[in-house]
Every structure is written in C-alpha cells, then in structure tokens.
Design an enzyme around this catalytic site. Structure first.
Site, PDB file in Angstrom:
ATOM      1  N   ARG A 155      -2.449  -3.375   5.947  1.00  0.00           N
ATOM      2  CA  ARG A 155      -1.385  -2.786   6.765  1.00  0.00           C
ATOM      3  C   ARG A 155      -1.882  -1.627   7.631  1.00  0.00           C
ATOM      4  O   ARG A 155      -1.382  -1.398   8.707  1.00  0.00           O
ATOM      5  CB  ARG A 155      -0.205  -2.360   5.890  1.00  0.00           C
ATOM      6  CG  ARG A 155       0.612  -3.590   5.474  1.00  0.00           C
ATOM      7  CD  ARG A 155       1.797  -3.246   4.641  1.00  0.00           C
ATOM      8  NE  ARG A 155       1.440  -3.261   3.234  1.00  0.00           N
ATOM      9  CZ  ARG A 155       2.333  -3.261   2.256  1.00  0.00           C
ATOM     10  NH1 ARG A 155       3.610  -3.247   2.527  1.00  0.00           N
ATOM     11  NH2 ARG A 155       1.952  -3.284   1.003  1.00  0.00           N
TER      12      ARG A 155
ATOM     13  N   ARG B 184      11.462   0.782  10.475  1.00  0.00           N
ATOM     14  CA  ARG B 184      11.096   1.323   9.165  1.00  0.00           C
ATOM     15  C   ARG B 184      11.186   2.836   9.217  1.00  0.00           C
ATOM     16  O   ARG B 184      10.569   3.475  10.057  1.00  0.00           O
ATOM     17  CB  ARG B 184       9.673   0.873   8.778  1.00  0.00           C
ATOM     18  CG  ARG B 184       9.263   1.394   7.418  1.00  0.00           C
ATOM     19  CD  ARG B 184       8.098   0.639   6.833  1.00  0.00           C
ATOM     20  NE  ARG B 184       8.438  -0.700   6.367  1.00  0.00           N
ATOM     21  CZ  ARG B 184       9.099  -0.964   5.241  1.00  0.00           C
ATOM     22  NH1 ARG B 184       9.528   0.023   4.469  1.00  0.00           N
ATOM     23  NH2 ARG B 184       9.350  -2.197   4.890  1.00  0.00           N
TER      24      ARG B 184
ATOM     25  N   THR C  14       8.872  -3.342  -1.561  1.00  0.00           N
ATOM     26  CA  THR C  14       9.997  -2.658  -2.234  1.00  0.00           C
ATOM     27  C   THR C  14      11.276  -3.499  -2.161  1.00  0.00           C
ATOM     28  O   THR C  14      12.232  -3.225  -2.868  1.00  0.00           O
ATOM     29  CB  THR C  14      10.303  -1.315  -1.549  1.00  0.00           C
ATOM     30  OG1 THR C  14      10.719  -1.569  -0.197  1.00  0.00           O
ATOM     31  CG2 THR C  14       9.090  -0.414  -1.537  1.00  0.00           C
ATOM     32  N   GLY C  15      11.287  -4.468  -1.263  1.00  0.00           N
ATOM     33  CA  GLY C  15      12.474  -5.299  -1.086  1.00  0.00           C
ATOM     34  C   GLY C  15      13.449  -4.707  -0.072  1.00  0.00           C
ATOM     35  O   GLY C  15      14.471  -5.317   0.249  1.00  0.00           O
TER      36      GLY C  15
ATOM     37  N   LYS D  26      14.469  -4.464  13.134  1.00  0.00           N
ATOM     38  CA  LYS D  26      14.318  -3.524  12.021  1.00  0.00           C
ATOM     39  C   LYS D  26      13.515  -2.306  12.454  1.00  0.00           C
ATOM     40  O   LYS D  26      12.563  -2.419  13.207  1.00  0.00           O
ATOM     41  CB  LYS D  26      13.589  -4.262  10.895  1.00  0.00           C
ATOM     42  CG  LYS D  26      13.208  -3.418   9.698  1.00  0.00           C
ATOM     43  CD  LYS D  26      12.480  -4.248   8.650  1.00  0.00           C
ATOM     44  CE  LYS D  26      10.984  -4.103   8.749  1.00  0.00           C
ATOM     45  NZ  LYS D  26      10.245  -4.809   7.702  1.00  0.00           N
TER      46      LYS D  26
ATOM     47  N   GLU E  72     -14.853   0.798 -16.123  1.00  0.00           N
ATOM     48  CA  GLU E  72     -15.713   0.028 -15.220  1.00  0.00           C
ATOM     49  C   GLU E  72     -15.580  -1.470 -15.494  1.00  0.00           C
ATOM     50  O   GLU E  72     -15.322  -1.884 -16.618  1.00  0.00           O
ATOM     51  CB  GLU E  72     -17.181   0.459 -15.394  1.00  0.00           C
ATOM     52  CG  GLU E  72     -17.479   1.798 -14.753  1.00  0.00           C
ATOM     53  CD  GLU E  72     -18.957   2.154 -14.774  1.00  0.00           C
ATOM     54  OE1 GLU E  72     -19.768   1.366 -15.299  1.00  0.00           O
ATOM     55  OE2 GLU E  72     -19.286   3.234 -14.261  1.00  0.00           O
TER      56      GLU E  72
ATOM     57  N   ASP F 260       9.845 -13.837   5.000  1.00  0.00           N
ATOM     58  CA  ASP F 260       9.006 -12.710   5.405  1.00  0.00           C
ATOM     59  C   ASP F 260       7.616 -12.935   4.819  1.00  0.00           C
ATOM     60  O   ASP F 260       7.469 -13.681   3.848  1.00  0.00           O
ATOM     61  CB  ASP F 260       9.603 -11.396   4.879  1.00  0.00           C
ATOM     62  CG  ASP F 260       9.211 -10.192   5.742  1.00  0.00           C
ATOM     63  OD1 ASP F 260       8.298 -10.328   6.571  1.00  0.00           O
ATOM     64  OD2 ASP F 260       9.814  -9.122   5.573  1.00  0.00           O
TER      65      ASP F 260
HETATM   66  C1  R5P Z   1       6.578  -5.567   7.400  1.00  0.00           C
HETATM   67  O1  R5P Z   1       6.251  -5.503   8.560  1.00  0.00           O
HETATM   68  C2  R5P Z   1       6.355  -6.765   6.539  1.00  0.00           C
HETATM   69  O2  R5P Z   1       6.398  -7.953   7.255  1.00  0.00           O
HETATM   70  C3  R5P Z   1       7.371  -6.795   5.433  1.00  0.00           C
HETATM   71  O3  R5P Z   1       8.643  -6.906   6.016  1.00  0.00           O
HETATM   72  C4  R5P Z   1       7.301  -5.536   4.626  1.00  0.00           C
HETATM   73  O4  R5P Z   1       5.999  -5.316   4.150  1.00  0.00           O
HETATM   74  C5  R5P Z   1       8.273  -5.646   3.460  1.00  0.00           C
HETATM   75  O5  R5P Z   1       8.245  -4.453   2.771  1.00  0.00           O
HETATM   76  P1  R5P Z   1       9.510  -4.020   1.914  1.00  0.00           P
HETATM   77  O6  R5P Z   1       9.817  -5.122   0.950  1.00  0.00           O
HETATM   78  O7  R5P Z   1       9.064  -2.760   1.231  1.00  0.00           O
HETATM   79  O8  R5P Z   1      10.625  -3.751   2.893  1.00  0.00           O
END
Ligand code: R5P
Length: 279
Positions: free
Chosen positions: A81, A179, A208-209, A177, A26, A203
C-alpha cells in the site's frame, strides 16, 4: 492450504519442510525433500513481517538443493500500500520489499496487487499478477446477483467490479469513497440503483472492514434486498468479520489469506499459468 491445494490439483509433489522458531523468535527453515533439477514454486507471503524472513530463508534452502527453477508465489503481498511517498520523510515500503525479492527467483507470481506501481519496483525478475474477481463472481453466480458494486471509485476498484459483473452477466456501479484514516472512511452520497435488488460488493482487500461496512449501510439505505460481499485478501483485522456478517447475507474471501471466510481458491488461476509453462 493454497500450496497443498495447488500440489493436489496438479498432481505435483508437495515438498516436505521443517519450519520452526527458536525460543528467541528467529526463524528456522529446512527443506527436507530433494529438489535437484526440479521446478519449484515457493508459496510464501510477505505478510506478516516474520514471513518476509521465512520467504528469504526458504529461497536459500531451496536453491541449495540445486533445483532447475524457483518461482515465488506471494498470495498476499504485504507492504504494497505504501507504493510512493505520501508524506515527506516516509519509507516507500513497496520498493523496499520488491528490492529484497528481486534477482532471486525465476518469476514472482502475485494475486491482485493493490497498485500497478508495486511490480515496477521488481525490476529484474519476471512478474505475473492474477485477478481473482472472476473466481469470486463464479462463486456468487448461484445467488442471482443483479448488480456488482465497488465500494470505491478508484480505477482499479471499479475495474475489479466490472470484471466480476461481466463474469456474472449483470450491471455494475460504484460508490465514491474518501479514507479519513486507517479505520474510518466516508462515502459520498452517490445514488446507485439497487432498490429491491440482490447486490454483490467486491473489493481487493478487506482489512478493518470500514469500506465494506460503509457500502453495506448505504446499500441498505438505498433499499437493497440482499447483500453479499467478496474480496480477494481477507485480512479481517479486529472483529471485522462478525461486524460484516451482521450486515450482509454472506461474506467471503479467497484463500490468499486462509481464514474461516476463505470460500474460493485462487489455485485454478495459478495452475493454469504453471501448466502453460510446462506445455
Ligand atoms: C483500498 O483502497 C482497498 O481497495 C480496500 O478498500 C481497503 O484496503 C479496505 O480496507 P478496510 O477494510 O480497512 O476499509
């Protein structure tokens, strides 16, 4: 730290606090400094989860010190998100977190909210969102950037790149892009004119990149000469940062999340607003 940076730049007192955890996990929060009749800014994130509780306890501790006003600066707003139902049965976490913060503060300040939708859930409190891409662009100006690229064709992502390009005085473009899941993205084979050019990819978040890595690989295929990358919120989960550094000349983020890559501060943006309020 951003709070120290802000206080130092403005010449304001950095209130002393005691923050610790009991053995069972806590949170314990104490505001040591007297705050009577003072205008207070709490700098506290809603990420990771434990910071949500800490933010609420800090608010309570500050209010008990009878300040004049209490603002909350959320450098990285976690849970934004999930700002709508994507699948039946989910929780809209952005609405839940907004509901927890609402009606407590005089104003809630955020930096690069991922989606417009988030602040609409903060229904009764004034909000202000700051855009950090000009700060990132200023940092990279010395690199003689030819083009700014967004790894994503979404409206906000492209706008983010456009603002950075305007600050540098160069062109901008974007990839498209898709996802696939939380660690995989696919870029559509859109052509952007980067042959022999110095490119800055921007960005709002690097998690995660995978978005940046996909963009960097595509830029290399298209013949980019140098690749720089900057984001507002550097989450850099797992080994994202070393992986990105293998592909880019430099990878940086702001100090909304403090990491070794935090080369740019958002303090000047926040400070300008806070000083305007005082004027
Ligand atoms: C997505 O819509 C965001 O703008 C970023 O591109 C995203 O959160 C990046 O996530 P990651 O590094 O996992 O690709």
């Amino acid at each position: 730290m951003l709070s120290e940076h802000l206080a130092a730049e403005a010449g304001w007192e950095l209130a002393s606090t005691e923050l610790k955890r009991f053995p069972d996990g806590e949170s314990y929060v104490r505001v040591v400094s007297p705050l009577e009749k003072k205008d207070v800014v709490i700098v506290s994130a809603t990420f990771p989860d434990s910071n949500i509780i800490e933010t609420l306890l800090l608010h309570d501790a500050v209010v008990r010190r009878k300040p004049n006003s209490v603002r909350l600066l959320v450098p990285y707003y976690g849970y934004q998100r999930q700002d709508k139902l994507f699948k039946e049965g989910e929780s809209v976490s952005a609405e839940v977190i907004a509901g927890i913060l609402d009606n407590r503060f005089d104003e809630i300040l955020t930096v690069d909210l991922h989606a417009e939708g988030v602040s609409k859930y903060i229904r009764n409190t004034k909000t202000k969102n700051f855009v950090a891409s000009p700060q990132i662009a200023k940092y990279f100006r010395k690199r003689k950037i030819d083009t700014v690229i967004s790894p994503d064709g979404g409206l906000r992502a492209v706008e983010y790149a456009k603002i950075a390009a305007k600050e540098i005085g160069c062109d901008y473009d974007y990839f498209l892009k898709e996802r696939i899941d939380s660690t995989n993205v696919k870029l559509y084979p859109k052509k952007v004119d980067v042959k022999d050019k110095t490119v800055l990819i921007v960005d709002d978040i690097i998690a995660t990149g995978s978005s940046m890595i996909a963009a960097m690989k595509r830029l290399k295929e298209l013949g980019a000469k140098r690749i720089f990358a900057g984001c507002t919120h550097g989450l850099f989960t797992g080994n994202a940062l070393p992986k990105l550094r293998e592909l880019a000349d430099e990878v940086i983020s702001t100090d909304t999340i403090e990491t070794e890559a935090s080369a740019v501060s958002v303090a000047p943006l926040i400070l300008e607003h806070l000083l305007e309020l005082r004027a």
